[in-house]
Every structure is written in structure tokens, then in C-alpha cells.
Design an enzyme around this catalytic site. Structure first.
Site, short mmCIF file in Angstrom:
data_model
loop_
_atom_site.label_atom_id
_atom_site.label_comp_id
_atom_site.label_asym_id
_atom_site.label_seq_id
_atom_site.Cartn_x
_atom_site.Cartn_y
_atom_site.Cartn_z
N GLY A 40 62.15 1.71 -8.39
CA GLY A 40 61.04 2.17 -7.37
C GLY A 40 59.83 1.10 -8.55
N CYS A 41 58.88 0.85 -8.67
CA CYS A 41 57.95 0.47 -9.05
C CYS A 41 57.00 1.71 -9.46
CB CYS A 41 56.27 -0.10 -7.63
SG CYS A 41 56.31 0.56 -6.71
N ASN A 42 57.01 2.94 -8.81
CA ASN A 42 56.32 3.96 -9.28
C ASN A 42 57.36 4.37 -10.00
OD1 ASN A 42 54.05 3.90 -7.16
ND2 ASN A 42 55.00 5.99 -6.05
N THR A 52 56.91 2.65 -13.83
CA THR A 52 55.83 2.70 -14.34
C THR A 52 55.53 3.63 -14.82
OG1 THR A 52 54.50 1.75 -12.48
CG2 THR A 52 53.36 2.70 -13.75
#
Length: 342
Positions: free
Chosen positions: A148-150, A153
Site C-alpha cells: 500500500g502507498c501509505n 511511506t
């Protein structure tokens, strides 16, 4: 050597981002593109910014001949990818951009996504796609599950700190701001310009966001014991980018040193000098992640800020980075584009 590539779900944002990046890739050629509702259309009709490229017409998945394809990117919606991938040829290398194969435990998948996993046997061979931490496994994989992009990060900010033992594992708070493209291209009332611009709001607060499943899985694996973080994402009125502000207990200088040491040789991870913090404008349209560390006025506490482009390093760029490894290509091929500014 040129590798023949298919992209399933090419009419969404991550599909378009894959095409944008592959357009300048020295070793990839797109030979098949699929869409569902937009099958039969030219990509120039769906995304006019790609009209300069000579691309195949969009077709249904069942109309693609996979016999001559080396690798397939699946940019399909969550919960639809499992059965699609289970039906693809066994010899085909696959990079999945959905959430369907990220969680190793089928019970965890059912908990966070509300339904049983439909391809458990395929799940067993999936490698988690956070490139900098699973590089060797990815090289040998047939199926890579993009993060997932979150989740990416937050992990870039925190993983090295758990590995180095420089933070209190029971006091990790992630406050994250995400651009609206992370919500996908489907029509949603709350994403209308009149309702989104000029304001912001938190969502999936209080431990409800699905990317917590990835944080639980990965952080607990590193620590050798359960690790749970507090995580609240916020939807921001800009198109691209994620900024995660992470609040930690630990010595700020030790935290900075651990991050700088772990990422010193990584081509896409940049740790700023101590006391400097990054902005989403620094990484827009690129495969780079920038990380900054500052101390807090309260002794023994620190703040880490990480930024990346959700469509690129958080998704499609990460997918190509993984595909490069799977195909035996240079890991950075097609990905060294400078960020777009202003």
C-alpha cells in the site's frame, strides 16, 4: 533484451502511471492493455496525455494472448485480482498492485478486507514488494505483491529504526497526509472538487485503516513480537503525494544515524541532513522517497517525516522497480526521472 509487458487495469491512475514510466524504459515494450468498461477504446481517448505513444487498444482480459508475454502488471481493484491472477498461466511473472496478496495470513486478510481470500494457494508464493527490504526474494519471485502507498511511506520511516533498536516500540504514532489520486479514479461524491478543495479530513481513524494490516505484519516480523502503531490518514486537496509525520520515543540523533546508515546505498531513498524536513513538492512524479529527522522540545522524543509520490514510488514506480529485478534488468531502469517542479 526487450521484455514484452501486459498491463491489466490500464484505465486507472496506476495503469496510466505504469504506461508513462514504461514509455522511456530501455527494456520493456507494452504489447497488451486491458480495461473492463473501456474495452475497445484507444488509450488516447482514456488518457489524452498519452496520445503521443503508439499503444495497443484496450481489450478484455480474456482476449489477451499471454503466451508471448514475459511479465504482467495487475492494476485491478482490490478483491477482484485474486481470481484473475489464479487463472493466469503458471509461467507468467506477475506484479500485483492491489491489496489482494499483501497479507501473508489469510485470516488477517479476512479481518481487514471483510471477505475470505479466494486464492490461498497462490497467496503462499507471493513476495511482499517493499523492494529495499525484500530485494533477493523479489529477484526469485513469480508473484510480487505491491505494498500500500501509505504502508510504504510509514515503513520507510520506521523499519530501520526497529531493526536498529533505537525507538520505543510501544509509542509509534503515524500522522499521514495523502493526495486524492490515492483514492482511485472511480466517481465518488466526497472527491468532487466542490467538496474536497479548500479543506481536508481524516478517514479510517481509530485503527480502522486497512494498511494497518501491513504495519502489524511487517513491524511485528522485524521486532519478533507484536507491534501496533497509531495511524491516522488525512485526505488532502492535492493530486499526488504522501507526507507521513511519525512521532517517536528515542534519541533523535540515533534515529537519524540509523536511517542514514540503512539507506546510504539505496538509489531512491534520500535521508536529509539532521534538522531538515522534506516536502511533497520535492518528489512529485518521481520514484524517490525523502526522509527528514528533527528532535522534539521534549527530551527523548523525535519526529521523522517521510514523503513519496503515491502513484510512483508508492505504487507503479515500485512495481517497475520490482519487475526490473524479476526480469534481471538494472533495478533503476526507467525510473531515474527527476521530480516535476513546480
Amino acid at each position: 533484451m526487450t521484455h514484452r509487458i501486459a498491463i491489466l487495469g490500464a484505465s486507472g491512475y496506476t495503469g496510466a502511471e505504469l504506461i508513462r514510466l514504461i514509455a522511456t524504459h530501455p527494456g520493456m515494450e507494452i504489447v497488451a492493455l486491458s480495461a473492463d468498461r473501456k474495452a475497445g477504446m484507444e488509450m488516447a481517448e482514456v488518457f489524452p496525455f498519452l496520445r503521443h505513444l503508439d499503444l495497443p487498444r484496450l481489450v478484455k482480459i480474456e482476449d489477451i494472448d499471454f503466451s508471448g508475454i514475459d511479465l504482467c502488471f495487475c492494476a485491478l481493484p482490490h478483491a477482484t485480482t485474486q481470481q484473475v491472477i489464479a487463472g493466469l498461466p503458471r509461467g507468467l511473472k506477475i506484479v500485483d498492485l492491489s491489496a489482494d496478496f499483501r497479507l501473508r495470513d489469510p485470516a488477517a486478510y479476512e479481518k481487514w478486507y471483510g471477505q475470505p481470500h479466494a486464492a490461498i494457494e497462490v497467496q503462499k508464493e507471493a513476495v511482499y514488494g517493499l523492494t529495499e527490504f525484500y530485494r533477493e526474494e523479489i529477484r526469485a519471485a513469480r508473484l510480487v505483491a505491491g505494498t500500500g502507498c501509505n504502508a510504504a511511506t510509514g515503513q520507510y520511516a520506521i523499519r530501520p529504526l526497529i531493526e536498529a533498536g533505537v525507538i520505543d516500540l510501544d509509542n509509534i504514532v503515524i500522522d499521514l497526509k495523502a493526495g486524492v489520486s490515492g483514492a482511485g479514479r472511480s466517481l465518488k461524491e466526497n472527491l468532487l472538487h466542490a467538496e474536497l478543495s479548500g479543506g481536508t479530513h481524516s478517514y479510517s481513524a481509530g485503527g480502522k485503516h486497512r494498511h494497518l494490516g501491513e504495519f502489524d505484519q511487517e513491524f511485528s516480523k522485524i521486532a519478533g513480537r507484536p507491534v501496533q502503531v497509531q495511524f491516522t490518514p488525512h485526505l488532502m486537496p492535492f493530486n499526488r503525494g504522501i507526507l507521513a509525520t511519525v512521532y517517536l520515543r528515542g534519541a533523535a540523533q540515533d534515529i537519524h544515524a540509523a536511517l542514514a546508515s540503512r539507506y546510504a546505498a539505496e538509489p531512491f531513498l534520500r535521508v536529509l541532513p539532521f534538522g531538515a524536513l522534506p516536502s511533497t513538492r520535492d518528489i512529485a512524479g518521481s520514484n524517490f522517497c525523502h526522509i527528514g529527522v528533527i528532535g522534539d522540545r521534549i527530551p527523548g522524543r523525535a519526529v521523522v517525516v517521510a514523503v513519496l509520490d503515491n502513484l510512483c514510488k508508492g505504487s507503479s514506480g515500485q512495481a517497475i522497480q520490482n519487475a526490473n529485478l524479476m526480469l534481471g534488468a538494472e533495478e533503476t531502469a526507467g525510473l531515474m526521472l527527476a521530480p516535476v517542479f513546480p
